[in-house]
Design a protein around this motif. Structure first.
Motif, PDB file in Angstrom:
ATOM      1  N   PRO A   1     -45.659 -34.819  30.318  1.00  0.00           N
ATOM      2  CA  PRO A   1     -44.518 -34.241  31.034  1.00  0.00           C
ATOM      3  C   PRO A   1     -43.668 -33.365  30.115  1.00  0.00           C
ATOM      4  N   VAL A   2     -43.289 -32.187  30.623  1.00  0.00           N
ATOM      5  CA  VAL A   2     -42.469 -31.240  29.872  1.00  0.00           C
ATOM      6  C   VAL A   2     -41.245 -30.905  30.713  1.00  0.00           C
ATOM      7  N   ASP A   3     -40.070 -30.971  30.084  1.00  0.00           N
ATOM      8  CA  ASP A   3     -38.825 -30.631  30.769  1.00  0.00           C
ATOM      9  C   ASP A   3     -38.706 -29.110  30.818  1.00  0.00           C
ATOM     10  N   LEU A   4     -38.911 -28.545  31.993  1.00  0.00           N
ATOM     11  CA  LEU A   4     -38.906 -27.094  32.137  1.00  0.00           C
ATOM     12  C   LEU A   4     -37.525 -26.504  31.878  1.00  0.00           C
ATOM     13  N   LYS A   5     -36.474 -27.226  32.254  1.00  0.00           N
ATOM     14  CA  LYS A   5     -35.110 -26.731  32.017  1.00  0.00           C
ATOM     15  C   LYS A   5     -34.870 -26.530  30.518  1.00  0.00           C
ATOM     16  N   THR A   6     -35.181 -27.562  29.735  1.00  0.00           N
ATOM     17  CA  THR A   6     -34.979 -27.475  28.286  1.00  0.00           C
ATOM     18  C   THR A   6     -35.857 -26.389  27.673  1.00  0.00           C
ATOM     19  N   LEU A   7     -37.103 -26.289  28.157  1.00  0.00           N
ATOM     20  CA  LEU A   7     -38.025 -25.318  27.587  1.00  0.00           C
ATOM     21  C   LEU A   7     -37.545 -23.893  27.852  1.00  0.00           C
ATOM     22  N   LEU A   8     -37.135 -23.586  29.096  1.00  0.00           N
ATOM     23  CA  LEU A   8     -36.699 -22.229  29.422  1.00  0.00           C
ATOM     24  C   LEU A   8     -35.425 -21.861  28.675  1.00  0.00           C
ATOM     25  N   GLU A   9     -34.487 -22.805  28.610  1.00  0.00           N
ATOM     26  CA  GLU A   9     -33.248 -22.509  27.889  1.00  0.00           C
ATOM     27  C   GLU A   9     -33.512 -22.267  26.412  1.00  0.00           C
TER      28      GLU A   9
ATOM     29  N   THR B   1     -46.334 -26.681  23.953  1.00  0.00           N
ATOM     30  CA  THR B   1     -46.511 -25.506  23.099  1.00  0.00           C
ATOM     31  C   THR B   1     -47.287 -24.414  23.818  1.00  0.00           C
ATOM     32  N   GLN B   2     -48.354 -24.825  24.502  1.00  0.00           N
ATOM     33  CA  GLN B   2     -49.153 -23.839  25.220  1.00  0.00           C
ATOM     34  C   GLN B   2     -48.356 -23.207  26.363  1.00  0.00           C
ATOM     35  N   LEU B   3     -47.496 -23.981  27.011  1.00  0.00           N
ATOM     36  CA  LEU B   3     -46.673 -23.443  28.091  1.00  0.00           C
ATOM     37  C   LEU B   3     -45.678 -22.425  27.539  1.00  0.00           C
ATOM     38  N   GLU B   4     -45.095 -22.712  26.377  1.00  0.00           N
ATOM     39  CA  GLU B   4     -44.200 -21.741  25.752  1.00  0.00           C
ATOM     40  C   GLU B   4     -44.943 -20.433  25.467  1.00  0.00           C
ATOM     41  N   LEU B   5     -46.150 -20.552  24.929  1.00  0.00           N
ATOM     42  CA  LEU B   5     -46.930 -19.367  24.616  1.00  0.00           C
ATOM     43  C   LEU B   5     -47.297 -18.605  25.885  1.00  0.00           C
ATOM     44  N   ALA B   6     -47.627 -19.328  26.945  1.00  0.00           N
ATOM     45  CA  ALA B   6     -47.983 -18.675  28.206  1.00  0.00           C
ATOM     46  C   ALA B   6     -46.806 -17.864  28.738  1.00  0.00           C
ATOM     47  N   LEU B   7     -45.614 -18.443  28.731  1.00  0.00           N
ATOM     48  CA  LEU B   7     -44.430 -17.726  29.206  1.00  0.00           C
ATOM     49  C   LEU B   7     -44.153 -16.510  28.320  1.00  0.00           C
ATOM     50  N   LEU B   8     -44.364 -16.666  27.032  1.00  0.00           N
ATOM     51  CA  LEU B   8     -44.157 -15.545  26.123  1.00  0.00           C
ATOM     52  C   LEU B   8     -45.173 -14.433  26.397  1.00  0.00           C
ATOM     53  N   ASN B   9     -46.429 -14.814  26.634  1.00  0.00           N
ATOM     54  CA  ASN B   9     -47.463 -13.815  26.956  1.00  0.00           C
ATOM     55  C   ASN B   9     -47.104 -13.040  28.220  1.00  0.00           C
ATOM     56  N   MET B  10     -46.635 -13.750  29.241  1.00  0.00           N
ATOM     57  CA  MET B  10     -46.278 -13.082  30.489  1.00  0.00           C
ATOM     58  C   MET B  10     -45.093 -12.150  30.284  1.00  0.00           C
ATOM     59  N   ALA B  11     -44.133 -12.551  29.436  1.00  0.00           N
ATOM     60  CA  ALA B  11     -42.992 -11.688  29.161  1.00  0.00           C
ATOM     61  C   ALA B  11     -43.429 -10.415  28.441  1.00  0.00           C
ATOM     62  N   VAL B  12     -44.341 -10.550  27.487  1.00  0.00           N
ATOM     63  CA  VAL B  12     -44.825  -9.379  26.747  1.00  0.00           C
ATOM     64  C   VAL B  12     -45.621  -8.454  27.673  1.00  0.00           C
ATOM     65  N   ASN B  13     -46.446  -9.044  28.560  1.00  0.00           N
ATOM     66  CA  ASN B  13     -47.185  -8.221  29.531  1.00  0.00           C
ATOM     67  C   ASN B  13     -46.223  -7.450  30.434  1.00  0.00           C
ATOM     68  N   ALA B  14     -45.166  -8.148  30.872  1.00  0.00           N
ATOM     69  CA  ALA B  14     -44.174  -7.496  31.725  1.00  0.00           C
ATOM     70  C   ALA B  14     -43.490  -6.351  30.984  1.00  0.00           C
ATOM     71  N   ARG B  15     -43.168  -6.564  29.719  1.00  0.00           N
ATOM     72  CA  ARG B  15     -42.551  -5.492  28.911  1.00  0.00           C
ATOM     73  C   ARG B  15     -43.472  -4.283  28.831  1.00  0.00           C
ATOM     74  N   ASP B  16     -44.767  -4.506  28.611  1.00  0.00           N
ATOM     75  CA  ASP B  16     -45.717  -3.398  28.503  1.00  0.00           C
ATOM     76  C   ASP B  16     -45.874  -2.657  29.820  1.00  0.00           C
ATOM     77  N   ALA B  17     -45.626  -3.346  30.949  1.00  0.00           N
ATOM     78  CA  ALA B  17     -45.722  -2.706  32.271  1.00  0.00           C
ATOM     79  C   ALA B  17     -44.466  -1.901  32.597  1.00  0.00           C
ATOM     80  N   MET B  18     -43.440  -1.965  31.730  1.00  0.00           N
ATOM     81  CA  MET B  18     -42.186  -1.230  31.948  1.00  0.00           C
ATOM     82  C   MET B  18     -41.907  -0.356  30.729  1.00  0.00           C
TER      83      MET B  18
END
Length: 712
Positions: A421-429, A461-478
């Motif tokens: 279990p991972v606390d999504l609130k803590t992870l996103l903040e 850790t993998q979830l953090e990396l996944a969110l970071l990957n999606m953010a970088v992809n979004a940046r490249d699309a803009m």
């Protein structure tokens, strides 16, 4: 709008999902085998098409020829029947004409001695049973001077005048079919009676029964649809269909046109009964009579249509196969180019993975005593609040350094996921600053974290990396900047092909970028698929997101279209907060009750070894420590221990080799492995199913792991 689930190639997925790659961060061997298998399959398909193409062409030609041969066979059969009927009909007429030549040379007939000739005429009728009557007429007046006809009572006089066609000017002539006053049909055969001076004195006419020609027609053409023998005016002399009603009548318009044309050939038309047909015909030059054999139009039209269809389909099929073969070859060439480029990327990543794997081990060894030492100092510190704050800041910085090391390694390592279990609130903040720095100042970032703790089942850790990957992809699309939004929500989903029914947390990452066309969207999560320029991306970002989601029991769906941006939905299983709190924060748990176990610690790093010894002794364990595997084995030869705690990466003997040798001495020995090495899959492959505690770890994690292993 929600897109349909993406189709994922499971064979390819296995080569890229965490925990499935063989050596430290190495993706090249699995990827190479997958690519080689794809090339091999395409080569087999291309070879099959190349072998099928001439076969298809040959089969099409053969089918075309066979159908045309079928048509020709029907025509040839009809022509043969026409010839047979004509030959036998002509033979019958020739025999009659030879008899007539004998009769007209009779002296009583030439002299007009009718009383003397009458017995001879009667004998002629008796000798020719197909003759119905014999009539001698004056060619100038048409008056009958002698008439004999066959009747049930015998041969009697027949003084009736003849029809005009009987007054022929030829010496011998075959007329056509005529109907007499009794409605009976006759074929007229004419012969001129000429005296010694060459003067035409009389005309001898034989009225022949058409039954003989009906027999000939039925014998040689009865198996055809509709056959007929007609005179030169187009009237039926014999017919296979309804002869009683049709003999003496005119044939169809198409038949009469063929009679006028003469010669031989084939024409298309319809019979008197309305049957669409093709008809073969041939004209007898001497009489102008002709035989017509009709056969169904479908026997010609259908094979003709099918032959054209077969030829057309064969041509289309051949072109399609040739096009497919060309496409496969071109695609194979393109795939090979992409594979070579992907291999170069993979080699770069492998080199980075090998480098960072060693760096990670050293960093984790450094961070382990730092974190442990700070925790122990905090536990022994008095009430100095300012010092507590300094310690907490230092401890948090050390933990962030551990997370940063893990994030840097995650893209290339084959570390087995730790699903919990991972606390999504803590992870996103905690990721707000990292994401903001990663996408740059041109992108406006909005992270809508849950108002309270919201737990998902995944690897933190993998979830953090996944969110970071999606953010970088979004940046490249803009490229000109834009807006990036991350929001999470709790949803209840029904079961479908991808997910079991239940409660999930939907993490939606939305950008205002260029969006994806459909062909790109459906392939977006394929490993090494990228629309970025060469060197600008590896195509592994979304494939890592997909692997994380599916190993966690969730899925990934993409909603995108050109010009309206992209939203990536990552759905992960939701877990109740009470269960999560018992697992996700081991540092908050009460320390386990001390037990008195004998632990042998083996680690080549003196600082880590000292930290582990101090921590375990403080927890009540009896601890012995050595710096190498050889020393540990010598000690185990002398005595037994309750637990062997061994580091994996050590000079000389590594931890896996130490474990195997120790268990040869003590089969029931309990083992706990600690490692700052990133490749836990390689550790498991080398050491087997042993518990692994990853560095850096805090005091509570170390104590809990040792206690649980001894008590297991």
């Amino acid at each position: 709008m929600q897109c349909r689930p993406l189709v994922w190639n499971q064979t390819v997925t296995k080569a890229y999902m965490p925990g499935k790659i063989g050596n430290q961060g190495s993706i090249r061997p699995q990827r190479g085998r997958t690519r080689d298998m794809q090339f091999f399959k395409r080569s087999l398909i291309a070879l099959g098409i190349a072998a099928t193409l001439p076969t298809l062409v040959f089969a099409s030609i053969q089918g075309f020829v066979s159908l045309r041969a079928g048509q020709e066979a029907v025509r040839a059969h009809a022509r043969a029947q026409v010839r047979e009927v004509n030959e036998f009909s002509q033979a019958e007429l020739n025999a009659d004409l030879r008899v007539l030549q004998t009769i007209v040379s009779s002296p009583p007939l030439v002299a007009g001695a009718w009383r003397e000739y009458r017995p001879r005429g009667i004998r002629a009728l008796d000798a020719n049973p197909t003759w119905d009557a014999l009539v001698v007429s004056d060619p100038r007046t048409g008056k009958v001077v002698l008439g004999l006809k066959r009747s049930p009572s015998g041969i009697v006089d027949a003084p009736e005048p003849l029809d005009e066609p009987a007054l022929a000017t030829q010496d011998f002539a075959v007329d056509g079919i005529h109907i007499d006053g009794d409605g009976k049909a006759h074929v007229y055969l004419n012969a001129a009676v000429i005296d010694d001076q060459g003067v035409r004195k009389y005309v001898l006419t034989v009225l022949k029964s058409p039954a003989v020609f009906q027999d000939i027609l039925m014998r040689w053409a009865a198996d055809s649809g509709t056959s007929a023998l007609v005179d030169r005016s187009g009237r039926f002399i014999a017919r296979t269909v309804s002869p009683q009603e049709k003999i003496g009548q005119f044939g169809s318009q198409s038949l009469r046109a063929a009679v006028v044309q003469g010669g031989d050939g084939e024409y298309r038309g319809s019979t008197l009964e309305g049957l669409q047909s093709y008809t073969a015909y041939e004209t007898l030059p001497a009489t102008g009579w002709s035989t017509h054999v009709a056969y169904k139009a479908s026997l010609i039209d259908m094979p003709r249509g099918w032959s054209l269809a077969v030829a057309g389909l064969g041509a289309i099929g051949a072109l399609a196969l040739a096009g497919l073969l060309t496409t496969l070859v071109l695609r194979d060439m393109a795939e090979r180019r992409r594979a070579e480029e992907a291999l170069r990327h993979a080699q770069k990543m492998e080199a980075v993975g090998q480098l960072t794997g060693g760096i990670a081990h050293d960093f984790n060894n450094l961070l382990t005593p730092i974190i442990g030492g700070l925790e122990r100092i905090r536990a022994r510190l008095g009430a100095d609040e300012r010092t507590h704050k300094i310690l907490e800041n230092a401890l948090e910085a050390a933990r962030r350094a551990a997370r940063l090391t893990s994030q840097l390694l995650a893209f290339s390592r084959s570390q087995r996921m730790q699903i919990m279990p991972v606390d999504l609130k803590t992870l996103l903040e905690g990721m707000k600053d990292l994401i903001g720095h990663s996408v740059g100042p041109d992108v406006r970032v909005t992270i809508e974290a849950p108002e309270s703790a919201l737990f998902v089942t995944s690897d933190k850790t993998q979830l953090e990396l996944a969110l970071l990957n999606m953010a970088v992809n979004a940046r490249d699309a803009m490229p000109q900047g834009g807006a990036l939004t991350m929001r999470s929500s709790l949803v209840t989903l029904a079961a479908d092909e991808e997910l079991a029914g239940g409660r999930y947390v939907d993490i939606a990452v939305t950008d205002s970028g260029t969006g994806m066309p459909e062909d790109v969207r459906v392939r977006a999560t394929e490993p090494f698929f990228t629309t970025k320029a060469v060197g600008a991306g590896t195509g592994l970002g979304l494939s890592q997101v997909f692997a994380l989601a599916h190993q966690s029991g969730g899925d990934v769906r993409i909603d995108s279209a050109p010009g309206r941006g992209t939203t990536v939905h990552v759905r992960l299983p939701h877990v109740a907060s009470e269960a999560a709190l018992r697992i996700d924060h081991p540092g908050n748990l009460a320390a386990p009750p001390p037990i008195f176990g004998d632990v042998l610690v083996v680690d080549d790093d003196a600082h880590v070894r000292a930290h582990i010894v101090d921590t375990l002794e403080a927890a009540g364990f009896t601890v012995t420590s050595v710096g190498s595997g050889e020393e540990a084995l010598r000690l185990l030869d002398a005595r037994t221990v309750d637990l062997l705690l061994v580091d994996f990466a050590m000079p000389g003997m590594n931890g896996a080799e130490v474990i195997r040798a120790a268990r040869q001495r003590h089969k029931a020995l309990k083992v706990l492995m600690v490692s700052g090495y990133s490749d836990s899959a390689a550790i498991e492959a080398a050491a087997g199913a042993v518990r692994v505690l990853r560095k850096p770890f805090d005091v509570a994690e170390l104590t809990a792991a040792v206690t649980e292993t001894i008590e297991a």
